[in-house]
Design a protein around this motif. Structure first.
Motif, PDB file in Angstrom:
ATOM      1  N   SER A 199       0.835  -1.204   0.000  1.00 57.45           N
ATOM      2  CA  SER A 199       0.000   0.000   0.000  1.00 57.45           C
ATOM      3  C   SER A 199       0.870   1.254   0.000  1.00 57.45           C
ATOM      4  O   SER A 199       0.436   2.304  -0.464  1.00 57.45           O
ATOM      5  CB  SER A 199      -0.956   0.014   1.197  1.00 57.45           C
ATOM      6  OG  SER A 199      -0.224   0.008   2.412  1.00 57.45           O
TER       7      SER A 199
ATOM      8  N   ALA B 130       1.642   3.271  -3.634  1.00 59.59           N
ATOM      9  CA  ALA B 130       1.278   1.857  -3.758  1.00 59.59           C
ATOM     10  C   ALA B 130       2.073   1.188  -4.878  1.00 59.59           C
ATOM     11  O   ALA B 130       2.320   1.794  -5.917  1.00 59.59           O
ATOM     12  CB  ALA B 130      -0.204   1.721  -4.037  1.00 59.59           C
TER      13      ALA B 130
ATOM     14  N   GLU C  71      -0.891  -4.303   1.798  1.00 57.30           N
ATOM     15  CA  GLU C  71      -2.282  -3.852   1.735  1.00 57.30           C
ATOM     16  C   GLU C  71      -3.065  -4.190   2.988  1.00 57.30           C
ATOM     17  O   GLU C  71      -4.007  -3.492   3.347  1.00 57.30           O
ATOM     18  CB  GLU C  71      -2.975  -4.434   0.497  1.00 57.30           C
ATOM     19  CG  GLU C  71      -2.509  -3.774  -0.784  1.00 57.30           C
ATOM     20  CD  GLU C  71      -3.309  -4.224  -1.982  1.00 57.30           C
ATOM     21  OE1 GLU C  71      -3.640  -5.425  -2.074  1.00 57.30           O
ATOM     22  OE2 GLU C  71      -3.588  -3.367  -2.829  1.00 57.30           O
TER      23      GLU C  71
END
Length: 144
Positions: free
Chosen positions: A59, A84, A119
């Motif tokens: 992320s 990201a 993430e």
């Protein structure tokens, strides 16, 4: 000799691992200093390529670099923030370093991980530094 050839034919991955110049395992992440060029009269632009070979997306991936002048003194510690990074994806980013004359840069070193998160929110700093490889297409030294 025939036994070795038969073993390699039966297991093509073993043949690849044994080939000269072919690494046994690809690095998890790669940073490449692709180009360095003057951005304006008072800044230097770094074109940096990041490749995520990890099985998961990140992320946020950001590295602090140390910029050394041609006499060996550290002149800047900017953060290269790629945001990201999708798994299996290559991302190119431009970073302007104000107050820096490109012709006076002696080398650039990846100093530390500013942030590296998967993430799911887990910290992946080990992947972002321990599993990092560097490449260089510029005319100055770049590495860990």
């Amino acid at each position: 000799m025939a036994g070795l050839v038969a073993a390699l034919l039966a297991n093509p991955l073993a043949a690849q691992d044994m080939a000269p110049g072919v690494p046994a395992a690809a690095p998890g992440l790669v940073l490449e200093l692709n180009e360095i060029a003057r951005a304006d009269p008072d800044s230097c632009r770094l074109t940096v390529v990041a490749v995520n070979h990890l099985p998961q997306a990140l992320s946020r991936a950001a590295w602090q670099i140390a910029i050394f002048d041609d006499k060996g003194a550290v002149t800047a510690l900017p953060v290269l923030d790629f945001g990201a990074l999708m798994a299996g994806k290559t991302k190119v980013a431009l970073f302007d370093i104000p107050g820096t004359d490109c012709s006076r840069i002696g080398r650039i070193v990846v100093n530390d991980v500013a942030e590296c998160r998967a993430e799911d929110g887990s910290d992946r700093r080990d992947d972002c530094l321990g599993g990092l490889a560097t490449r260089n297409r510029s005319g100055i030294e770049f590495g860990l």
